[in-house]
Design a protein around this motif. Structure first.
Motif, PDB file in Angstrom:
ATOM      1  N   ALA B  78       0.839  -1.203   0.000  1.00 18.22           N
ATOM      2  CA  ALA B  78       0.000   0.000   0.000  1.00 18.22           C
ATOM      3  C   ALA B  78       0.873   1.252   0.000  1.00 18.22           C
ATOM      4  O   ALA B  78       0.602   2.227  -0.705  1.00 18.22           O
ATOM      5  N   ASP B  79       1.941   1.205   0.770  1.00 15.91           N
ATOM      6  CA  ASP B  79       2.852   2.348   0.828  1.00 15.91           C
ATOM      7  C   ASP B  79       3.517   2.578  -0.529  1.00 15.91           C
ATOM      8  O   ASP B  79       3.639   3.713  -0.989  1.00 15.91           O
ATOM      9  N   ARG B  80       3.962   1.496  -1.163  1.00 11.19           N
ATOM     10  CA  ARG B  80       4.596   1.637  -2.482  1.00 11.19           C
ATOM     11  C   ARG B  80       3.602   2.085  -3.532  1.00 11.19           C
ATOM     12  O   ARG B  80       3.951   2.783  -4.484  1.00 11.19           O
ATOM     13  N   ALA B  81       2.339   1.669  -3.388  1.00 12.03           N
ATOM     14  CA  ALA B  81       1.299   2.151  -4.303  1.00 12.03           C
ATOM     15  C   ALA B  81       1.220   3.671  -4.215  1.00 12.03           C
ATOM     16  O   ALA B  81       1.039   4.363  -5.220  1.00 12.03           O
ATOM     17  N   GLY B  82       1.393   4.206  -3.006  1.00  9.80           N
ATOM     18  CA  GLY B  82       1.381   5.656  -2.831  1.00  9.80           C
ATOM     19  C   GLY B  82       2.489   6.339  -3.619  1.00  9.80           C
ATOM     20  O   GLY B  82       2.291   7.408  -4.201  1.00  9.80           O
ATOM     21  N   GLU B  83       3.669   5.704  -3.660  1.00 13.49           N
ATOM     22  CA  GLU B  83       4.773   6.268  -4.461  1.00 13.49           C
ATOM     23  C   GLU B  83       4.388   6.325  -5.934  1.00 13.49           C
ATOM     24  O   GLU B  83       4.686   7.291  -6.632  1.00 13.49           O
ATOM     25  N   ARG B  84       3.725   5.245  -6.398  1.00 11.32           N
ATOM     26  CA  ARG B  84       3.331   5.203  -7.816  1.00 11.32           C
ATOM     27  C   ARG B  84       2.302   6.281  -8.131  1.00 11.32           C
ATOM     28  O   ARG B  84       2.350   6.901  -9.189  1.00 11.32           O
ATOM     29  N   VAL B  85       1.386   6.478  -7.201  1.00 12.64           N
ATOM     30  CA  VAL B  85       0.374   7.512  -7.399  1.00 12.64           C
ATOM     31  C   VAL B  85       1.069   8.868  -7.557  1.00 12.64           C
ATOM     32  O   VAL B  85       0.782   9.640  -8.473  1.00 12.64           O
ATOM     33  N   MET B  86       2.026   9.133  -6.669  1.00 12.20           N
ATOM     34  CA  MET B  86       2.748  10.411  -6.729  1.00 12.20           C
ATOM     35  C   MET B  86       3.508  10.540  -8.051  1.00 12.20           C
ATOM     36  O   MET B  86       3.557  11.613  -8.653  1.00 12.20           O
ATOM     37  N   HIS B  87       4.097   9.442  -8.490  1.00 16.20           N
ATOM     38  CA  HIS B  87       4.826   9.483  -9.765  1.00 16.20           C
ATOM     39  C   HIS B  87       3.881   9.796 -10.924  1.00 16.20           C
ATOM     40  O   HIS B  87       4.187  10.642 -11.768  1.00 16.20           O
ATOM     41  N   ASP B  88       2.745   9.115 -10.937  1.00 15.44           N
ATOM     42  CA  ASP B  88       1.765   9.373 -12.005  1.00 15.44           C
ATOM     43  C   ASP B  88       1.305  10.831 -11.977  1.00 15.44           C
ATOM     44  O   ASP B  88       1.181  11.472 -13.025  1.00 15.44           O
ATOM     45  N   LEU B  89       1.063  11.337 -10.783  1.00 18.17           N
ATOM     46  CA  LEU B  89       0.623  12.737 -10.661  1.00 18.17           C
ATOM     47  C   LEU B  89       1.724  13.687 -11.130  1.00 18.17           C
ATOM     48  O   LEU B  89       1.455  14.708 -11.761  1.00 18.17           O
ATOM     49  N   ALA B  90       2.971  13.335 -10.837  1.00 15.03           N
ATOM     50  CA  ALA B  90       4.095  14.189 -11.231  1.00 15.03           C
ATOM     51  C   ALA B  90       4.210  14.260 -12.752  1.00 15.03           C
ATOM     52  O   ALA B  90       4.457  15.331 -13.321  1.00 15.03           O
ATOM     53  N   LEU B  91       4.019  13.115 -13.421  1.00 14.49           N
ATOM     54  CA  LEU B  91       4.090  13.112 -14.887  1.00 14.49           C
ATOM     55  C   LEU B  91       2.992  13.998 -15.474  1.00 14.49           C
ATOM     56  O   LEU B  91       3.238  14.775 -16.406  1.00 14.49           O
ATOM     57  N   ALA B  92       1.796  13.886 -14.913  1.00 12.34           N
ATOM     58  CA  ALA B  92       0.677  14.691 -15.411  1.00 12.34           C
ATOM     59  C   ALA B  92       0.932  16.177 -15.148  1.00 12.34           C
ATOM     60  O   ALA B  92       0.639  17.031 -15.997  1.00 12.34           O
ATOM     61  N   ALA B  93       1.500  16.471 -13.984  1.00 13.85           N
ATOM     62  CA  ALA B  93       1.796  17.871 -13.643  1.00 13.85           C
ATOM     63  C   ALA B  93       2.833  18.436 -14.614  1.00 13.85           C
ATOM     64  O   ALA B  93       2.709  19.575 -15.090  1.00 13.85           O
ATOM     65  N   GLU B  94       3.834  17.620 -14.905  1.00 10.29           N
ATOM     66  CA  GLU B  94       4.895  18.040 -15.816  1.00 10.29           C
ATOM     67  C   GLU B  94       4.313  18.393 -17.194  1.00 10.29           C
ATOM     68  O   GLU B  94       4.648  19.431 -17.779  1.00 10.29           O
ATOM     69  N   GLU B  95       3.417  17.521 -17.666  1.00  6.96           N
ATOM     70  CA  GLU B  95       2.780  17.763 -18.962  1.00  6.96           C
ATOM     71  C   GLU B  95       2.029  19.086 -18.970  1.00  6.96           C
ATOM     72  O   GLU B  95       2.137  19.877 -19.894  1.00  6.96           O
ATOM     73  N   ARG B  96       1.290  19.291 -17.912  1.00  7.82           N
ATOM     74  CA  ARG B  96       0.474  20.496 -17.841  1.00  7.82           C
ATOM     75  C   ARG B  96       1.349  21.754 -17.712  1.00  7.82           C
ATOM     76  O   ARG B  96       1.068  22.787 -18.323  1.00  7.82           O
ATOM     77  N   ILE B  97       2.403  21.609 -16.953  1.00  7.92           N
ATOM     78  CA  ILE B  97       3.341  22.726 -16.800  1.00  7.92           C
ATOM     79  C   ILE B  97       3.933  23.106 -18.151  1.00  7.92           C
ATOM     80  O   ILE B  97       4.058  24.276 -18.504  1.00  7.92           O
ATOM     81  N   HIS B  98       4.274  22.076 -18.937  1.00  8.40           N
ATOM     82  CA  HIS B  98       4.826  22.339 -20.269  1.00  8.40           C
ATOM     83  C   HIS B  98       3.794  23.012 -21.164  1.00  8.40           C
ATOM     84  O   HIS B  98       4.112  23.931 -21.913  1.00  8.40           O
ATOM     85  N   ARG B  99       2.549  22.534 -21.056  1.00  6.01           N
ATOM     86  CA  ARG B  99       1.492  23.138 -21.863  1.00  6.01           C
ATOM     87  C   ARG B  99       1.298  24.610 -21.504  1.00  6.01           C
ATOM     88  O   ARG B  99       0.923  25.432 -22.322  1.00  6.01           O
ATOM     89  N   ASP B 100       1.550  24.916 -20.236  1.00 13.23           N
ATOM     90  CA  ASP B 100       1.395  26.306 -19.796  1.00 13.23           C
ATOM     91  C   ASP B 100       2.628  27.151 -20.086  1.00 13.23           C
ATOM     92  O   ASP B 100       2.747  28.278 -19.604  1.00 13.23           O
ATOM     93  N   GLY B 101       3.571  26.570 -20.821  1.00 13.62           N
ATOM     94  CA  GLY B 101       4.702  27.370 -21.294  1.00 13.62           C
ATOM     95  C   GLY B 101       5.947  27.322 -20.423  1.00 13.62           C
ATOM     96  O   GLY B 101       6.902  28.052 -20.671  1.00 13.62           O
ATOM     97  N   PHE B 102       5.942  26.464 -19.402  1.00 15.54           N
ATOM     98  CA  PHE B 102       7.163  26.321 -18.601  1.00 15.54           C
ATOM     99  C   PHE B 102       7.962  25.121 -19.100  1.00 15.54           C
ATOM    100  O   PHE B 102       7.470  24.310 -19.874  1.00 15.54           O
TER     101      PHE B 102
END
Lengths: 67, 496
Positions: B78-102
């Motif tokens: 369960a704890d490691r699943a939490g790491e994966r969730v954070m990783h998935d969220l980070a990838l999505a955040a990165e994409e959105r950040i790039h779309r916003d011009g950063f």
């Protein structure tokens, strides 16, 4: 903090007298040559994933307090 | 207790590294990270279908609290699943950040310190019987926790300061503990927090909240950390007498031990004896081993825990850290740091080594150095990839299963609901809110009856496959378990 660890072996920056077990065995048997090659390849891979400016990365990693 | 409920709450470090200049400020970055969370649950503090809780804590730390688990492997998965969730969220955040011009990359680090001296935690929760005498418990548990870092610490490259050279320490958290026991978390950071919110029947249970631990990357280390603590608790609960290791000054001791990687630091007990951390741990381990041989193992991993424990103590005592440099985080990290330092001729004060320390905790499976070492066989694991993936969507067989089913069913029917660790409420039926106080309950008739009012679940809900769930979601953990079969009758309105 009186008892600081002094266990780290002395490092001679780029010296030609290898000190670690891994490095010292380089000249030895094929197995240790393989190990040295593995270590090189590990360090190369690390270089490709790490941001090249270590100091900036470290200094940039600042959080607010937690809990 | 032979059966115990465990949980762990991890706070993550978060940073944005653009190609040039400064990254986004923490609160803005956290908002990017949690956008899919808010889209899924309309809040930045939600329970998700696998029963765990995902939220932004004080100071914009993303935090993941595992669901209540009654098995060590479930807990670690369960704890490691939490790491994966954070990783998935980070990838999505990165994409959105790039779309916003950063530009640049988003890093989520499962560690406990930043470069400015802020610390954030990895908090363990253990359900203990209300009858446990708390003073006796803390007398045994505190010295155990103060010294536990030598078998379960995450290791740290400590930069030089006025009083000491750069060096390698056992623990990330040791320098950030300020009290032995207290009810505060932010102000004074006690090793054991007495905040007593059992999330269970308070007449029979209390929750032991331990905030001294380092976040672990190695699942093997996690097994030893939780497994040894559970065994010590079990022995305390059984009333077994144990040698008196009560420390004169636990906070000075925890630091002293952390900063002497030779294991030679001696700490004073109240009785005036001086012991090393190994001696204290060994005294406790001997008692635990005897206890287990007399009463039997209470789960299938006990032998493994005891063997690892013994091997870790031997490694520290002998100075032969290679005995555990694939199993215990601090030793895995120390070997890596030493290899890099030797090969590149770097002094421990070089920022590259501090960076390596941080990157060891990067949750990104392609970029994180722990993951890189694991791929190369330099770190062991006790979990399979399947176990981690499963934990992202499936609650453990405890009350978490009730919560997960409640949440997933309500979502499928489009019924607004609120849940927490104990409560289950459909917003449209506020008078029928249900408390489930038993954390071991995998099923609850009252909750089932309430959910049946939403419709005929058997014929109207179809369980979606893992692939179906992961296809359209930022992370499979934020996807719906059920699809409502089209043509199904809408739920009956509540009778008032």
């Amino acid at each position: 903090m009186s008892a600081q660890p002094q266990k780290q072996p002395h490092r001679h920056g780029g010296g030609d007298q290898p000190e670690s077990a891994d490095a010292a065995q380089v000249q030895g048997n094929p197995q240790s040559t393989e190990r040295a090659a593995e270590l090189d390849s590990l360090l190369d891979e690390i270089d490709t994933v790490l941001e090249s400016n270590a100091e900036e990365f470290v200094k940039g990693f600042v959080q607010k307090g937690g809990q | 207790m032979d059966r115990r409920v465990f949980g762990v709450e991890s706070e993550f470090g978060l940073t944005h590294r653009p190609e040039t200049g400064r990254g986004l400020p923490p609160d803005e970055l956290a908002r990017y990270l949690f956008r899919p969370v808010v889209e899924f649950g309309r809040s930045s503090n939600i329970f998700i279908p696998n029963g765990s809780r995902l939220y932004l804590d004080v100071g914009s730390h993303p935090e993941y609290a595992t669901a209540e688990c009654d098995d060590l492997i479930d807990l670690i998965a369960a704890d490691r699943a939490g790491e994966r969730v954070m990783h998935d969220l980070a990838l999505a955040a990165e994409e959105r950040i790039h779309r916003d011009g950063f530009t640049g990359q988003v890093y989520v680090l499962k560690n406990n310190v930043d470069s400015a001296g802020n610390s954030y935690g990895s908090h363990e929760n253990y359900l203990i019987p209300r009858t446990t005498h708390f003073r006796r418990l803390s007398g045994i548990l505190l010295p155990f926790l103060v010294t536990r870092q030598i078998i379960a610490g995450a290791g740290r490259v400590v930069p030089a300061d006025e009083s000491s050279q750069a060096h390698f320490a056992f623990s990330q958290r040791a320098d950030h503990m300020w009290e032995g026991i207290s009810s505060a978390t932010t102000r004074s950071r006690p090793i054991i927090n007495t905040r007593d919110e059992p999330h269970a029947d308070a007449a029979s249970h209390r929750r032991l909240h331990v905030i001294v631990g380092d976040s672990n990357m190695s699942t093997t280390t996690s097994l030893l950390r939780y497994g040894s603590t559970d065994l010590v608790l079990r022995m305390i609960e059984a009333g077994v007498p144990i040698d008196d290791f009560e420390l004169e000054n636990p906070i000075a001791a925890i630091r002293q031990i952390s900063h002497d990687i030779t294991g030679g630091a001696r700490v004073r007990t109240r009785a005036g004896d001086e012991f090393t951390a190994v001696q204290i741990q060994r005294g406790i381990l001997q008692r635990v081993s005897r206890f287990v041989s007399e009463r039997g193992a209470h789960h299938e991993h006990v032998d493994r825990v005891l063997q690892l424990w013994e091997r870790a103590l031997e490694a520290v005592e002998s100075g032969d850290h290679s005995l555990i440099d694939q199993d215990i985080d601090w030793a895995i990290k120390k070997r890596l740091v030493q290899d890099v330092a030797t090969q590149k001729g770097l002094d421990l004060s070089h920022p590259r080594l501090e960076q390596i320390d941080m990157a060891y905790h990067d949750v990104n499976p392609h970029r994180g150095l722990f993951h890189l070492l694991a791929r190369r066989g330099r770190a062991t694991s006790i979990l399979t990839e399947e176990q981690i993936s499963q934990a992202m969507t499936t609650p453990p067989p405890t009350r978490a299963a009730v919560r997960g089913e409640f949440l997933s069913t309500a979502r499928a029917y489009g019924a607004e609901c609120t849940v927490d660790w104990v409560h289950h409420k459909l917003t449209g039926r506020p008078l029928e809110a249900i408390m489930v106080k038993d954390p071991f309950a995998q099923q609850d008739d009252r909750v089932d009856t309430l959910l049946n009012k939403l419709g005929d679940r058997q014929s109207q809900l179809r369980e979606r496959s893992f692939d179906e769930r992961s296809d359209n979601a930022v992370t499979v953990a934020l996807s719906d378990k059920y699809a409502l079969i089209t043509g199904a009758e809408p739920p009956e309105p509540p009778l008032i």
